[in-house]
Motif scaffolding. Sequence first.
Motif, PDB file in Angstrom:
ATOM      1  N   LEU A  39       0.818  -1.208   0.000  1.00 36.66           N
ATOM      2  CA  LEU A  39       0.000   0.000   0.000  1.00 36.66           C
ATOM      3  C   LEU A  39       0.856   1.264   0.000  1.00 36.66           C
ATOM      4  N   SER A  40       2.023   1.176   0.646  1.00 34.15           N
ATOM      5  CA  SER A  40       2.890   2.357   0.699  1.00 34.15           C
ATOM      6  C   SER A  40       3.426   2.748  -0.677  1.00 34.15           C
ATOM      7  N   SER A  41       3.395   1.794  -1.607  1.00 35.02           N
ATOM      8  CA  SER A  41       3.859   2.102  -2.971  1.00 35.02           C
ATOM      9  C   SER A  41       2.727   2.610  -3.848  1.00 35.02           C
ATOM     10  N   ALA A  42       1.578   2.951  -3.220  1.00 35.72           N
ATOM     11  CA  ALA A  42       0.416   3.386  -3.994  1.00 35.72           C
ATOM     12  C   ALA A  42       0.725   4.631  -4.816  1.00 35.72           C
ATOM     13  N   ALA A  43       1.536   5.540  -4.261  1.00 40.58           N
ATOM     14  CA  ALA A  43       1.866   6.759  -5.005  1.00 40.58           C
ATOM     15  C   ALA A  43       2.589   6.422  -6.300  1.00 40.58           C
ATOM     16  N   THR A  44       3.516   5.465  -6.204  1.00 39.41           N
ATOM     17  CA  THR A  44       4.238   5.057  -7.409  1.00 39.41           C
ATOM     18  C   THR A  44       3.303   4.421  -8.423  1.00 39.41           C
ATOM     19  N   THR A  45       2.387   3.580  -7.942  1.00 34.39           N
ATOM     20  CA  THR A  45       1.462   2.898  -8.851  1.00 34.39           C
ATOM     21  C   THR A  45       0.532   3.888  -9.529  1.00 34.39           C
ATOM     22  N   VAL A  46       0.166   4.973  -8.811  1.00 31.33           N
ATOM     23  CA  VAL A  46      -0.690   5.978  -9.427  1.00 31.33           C
ATOM     24  C   VAL A  46       0.054   6.653 -10.586  1.00 31.33           C
ATOM     25  N   ARG A  47       1.295   6.997 -10.369  1.00 29.87           N
ATOM     26  CA  ARG A  47       2.070   7.632 -11.436  1.00 29.87           C
ATOM     27  C   ARG A  47       2.232   6.697 -12.629  1.00 29.87           C
ATOM     28  N   GLU A  48       2.439   5.376 -12.342  1.00 30.04           N
ATOM     29  CA  GLU A  48       2.613   4.423 -13.434  1.00 30.04           C
ATOM     30  C   GLU A  48       1.347   4.270 -14.265  1.00 30.04           C
ATOM     31  N   SER A  49       0.191   4.436 -13.635  1.00 33.59           N
ATOM     32  CA  SER A  49      -1.066   4.275 -14.370  1.00 33.59           C
ATOM     33  C   SER A  49      -1.415   5.491 -15.198  1.00 33.59           C
ATOM     34  N   GLY A  50      -0.669   6.585 -15.018  1.00 33.23           N
ATOM     35  CA  GLY A  50      -0.918   7.781 -15.814  1.00 33.23           C
ATOM     36  C   GLY A  50      -1.986   8.682 -15.236  1.00 33.23           C
ATOM     37  N   HIS A  51      -2.365   8.494 -13.952  1.00 35.89           N
ATOM     38  CA  HIS A  51      -3.396   9.307 -13.313  1.00 35.89           C
ATOM     39  C   HIS A  51      -2.810   9.988 -12.082  1.00 35.89           C
TER      40      HIS A  51
ATOM     41  N   THR B 148      16.857  -0.841 -17.599  1.00 32.74           N
ATOM     42  CA  THR B 148      15.733   0.032 -17.259  1.00 32.74           C
ATOM     43  C   THR B 148      14.749  -0.712 -16.356  1.00 32.74           C
ATOM     44  N   PRO B 149      14.041   0.020 -15.495  1.00 34.54           N
ATOM     45  CA  PRO B 149      13.099  -0.647 -14.581  1.00 34.54           C
ATOM     46  C   PRO B 149      12.028  -1.432 -15.341  1.00 34.54           C
ATOM     47  N   PHE B 150      11.625  -2.562 -14.761  1.00 37.45           N
ATOM     48  CA  PHE B 150      10.566  -3.371 -15.370  1.00 37.45           C
ATOM     49  C   PHE B 150       9.288  -2.540 -15.392  1.00 37.45           C
ATOM     50  N   PRO B 151       8.628  -2.427 -16.542  1.00 41.82           N
ATOM     51  CA  PRO B 151       7.480  -1.514 -16.652  1.00 41.82           C
ATOM     52  C   PRO B 151       6.296  -1.933 -15.784  1.00 41.82           C
ATOM     53  N   ALA B 152       5.807  -0.957 -15.004  1.00 41.79           N
ATOM     54  CA  ALA B 152       4.573  -1.115 -14.206  1.00 41.79           C
ATOM     55  C   ALA B 152       4.645  -2.260 -13.202  1.00 41.79           C
ATOM     56  N   ARG B 153       5.840  -2.543 -12.682  1.00 49.17           N
ATOM     57  CA  ARG B 153       5.969  -3.657 -11.738  1.00 49.17           C
ATOM     58  C   ARG B 153       5.181  -3.390 -10.456  1.00 49.17           C
ATOM     59  N   ASP B 154       5.390  -2.204  -9.850  1.00 49.20           N
ATOM     60  CA  ASP B 154       4.680  -1.893  -8.606  1.00 49.20           C
ATOM     61  C   ASP B 154       3.170  -1.897  -8.808  1.00 49.20           C
TER      62      ASP B 154
ATOM     63  N   PHE C  87       0.533  -4.317  -6.801  1.00 42.67           N
ATOM     64  CA  PHE C  87      -0.605  -3.751  -6.073  1.00 42.67           C
ATOM     65  C   PHE C  87      -1.918  -4.355  -6.553  1.00 42.67           C
ATOM     66  N   LEU C  88      -2.109  -4.441  -7.871  1.00 44.34           N
ATOM     67  CA  LEU C  88      -3.371  -4.967  -8.402  1.00 44.34           C
ATOM     68  C   LEU C  88      -3.555  -6.442  -8.057  1.00 44.34           C
ATOM     69  N   ALA C  89      -2.465  -7.219  -8.037  1.00 46.26           N
ATOM     70  CA  ALA C  89      -2.579  -8.628  -7.652  1.00 46.26           C
ATOM     71  C   ALA C  89      -3.044  -8.748  -6.204  1.00 46.26           C
TER      72      ALA C  89
END
Length: 551
Positions: free
Chosen positions: A296-308, A387-393, A397-399
């Motif tokens: 859950l703490s990585s939620a900020a990163t996941t939001v940026r990865e989703s483009g929102h 390069t970082p694996f795309p959309a890993r975080d 999170f979604l899993a």
Amino acid sequence: MHSIEVVLAMLLAVIGSGYLVRVLPFSLPLPLVQIGLGAAIAGMSGSAVTLDPAIFFLLFLPPLLFLDGWRIPKEGLFRDRAMILELALGLVVFTVVGVGLLIHWLIPAMPLAVAFALAAIVSPTDPVAVSSIAARVPIPKRLMHILEGESLLNDASGLVCFRFAVAAAMTGGFSLATASLTFLWVALAGLAVGVGFTWGVSLAQRWLSRQFGEESGSPILISLLIPFGAYLIAEHLQASGILAAVSAGITMSYVELSGRALATTRVQRAAVWDTVQFSLNGIVFVLLGEQLPAILSSAATTVRESGHLNPGWLVVYALAINLGLALLRFVWVWVSLRWGMWTAQRRGEPVKRPHWRLVAATSLAGVRGAITLAGVLTLPLALPDGTPFPARDLAVFLAMAVILLSLLAASIALPRLLKGLEVPPEPAERHEEDLARLEAGRAAIAAIQEAQHALSEQAGTDAELYVSAATRAMETYQRRLDGSAGGVEAEKLRRADTAERALRLAGLRAEREALFSLARHRRISDETSRRLVRELDLMESRLVEPASRKG
């Protein structure tokens, strides 16, 4: 918090969850309670346990899958093999394609190969969670057998699809022919390793026992090590360690039919395996909860990865993926049942349409669990170019969200769907039990008569004692044979057996209390008390088990 302290805290959480789920004013499935306690442990420790997926797979999955394969009813497994294979193989591929395209459409920033990888890892179901949810509103036996058989096989197919999706994301290429051949090798070699290893160990153990004897605990320890051995050999051969553990368990059930294990060994082994199952199942869900705060703490990163910018989109994505999984599963189950009914009609077999609630329950019972989380954590951290694996975080999170939401949906909807549902009758278990008791009774009477003649010849003047003892020993068996014709008389004898069992249980419990009292007042030794109480416990277990099964 040190590692040993974390392990002890998790074991205490497993114990506490069993009590907590009973005292809560509202109904919650045990896995959700254990996940909550795991999150509390993570909060108190201040840091999450570093979960190595390879170690997680090795420590937890082989014994649990081995035990499931050992105890699953084989008749139901083979009877419904077509439905099980359709769910374990066809539904997985259907889910990977459908949900993968849905995820890529929802989140264009996630590459298609990564979307397929996420869809593949959320495709395997978790029977442990379903069993816990259905504890208060039991799932029909045949449906539970299908769900168990599906979960034993779809882990391998889901992980194979996941492996190839990750490889496509890493290399940018995919070969259907290579994937098909690899899947055949992974599945068939895994099954062969499990069968061959279990038979080999059993034959070796039997030969060593005949030649040198064995300690009473050796068979129990060997049974605990077999799933790990099968898993490690299969993984070394690049085959499915999961299917190896499952097939080892199924093979073990056939090895048991030889009846070579001592009765005391079987009783002790069952107790050991029940403890292992309870502990590992609980720790798996506590670990899931323990990983939750860090994810859950990585939620900020996941939001940026989703483009929102709004984190509420993460909830939308999770709900949409769960809805997609449920709808695809419903469609697949409905079409499979229709196809099965059509083929049965063509063969001239009687067909009864299942209730829609049963189809809906089958769809909602696709709960995700430990394999989904452990598998998604194996996603690489970086691509070959660094390069970082795309959309890993975001995928992790979604899993995790899929696991939690599927548990919640099933815990709320399954009891309501199944309550009061009339299901097609199961095969005549009573007839099978009566037949087994009848044949066993005849064999017992013949053996008692043979033993009585042999002992009478040796006893000489005391032969009458053995005749009297044999008559008493044959009484129960003879009464069973007299009631074998069925009808009202047989039902009366069953009620008489129930009454006799209750009276004998009362006597055994009084005996045990008297022994404890004698030991407390030091009128007998602790050793004598333990030995006699053990005998009474074994006798009571034989009486209590049939009563609980009928209840």
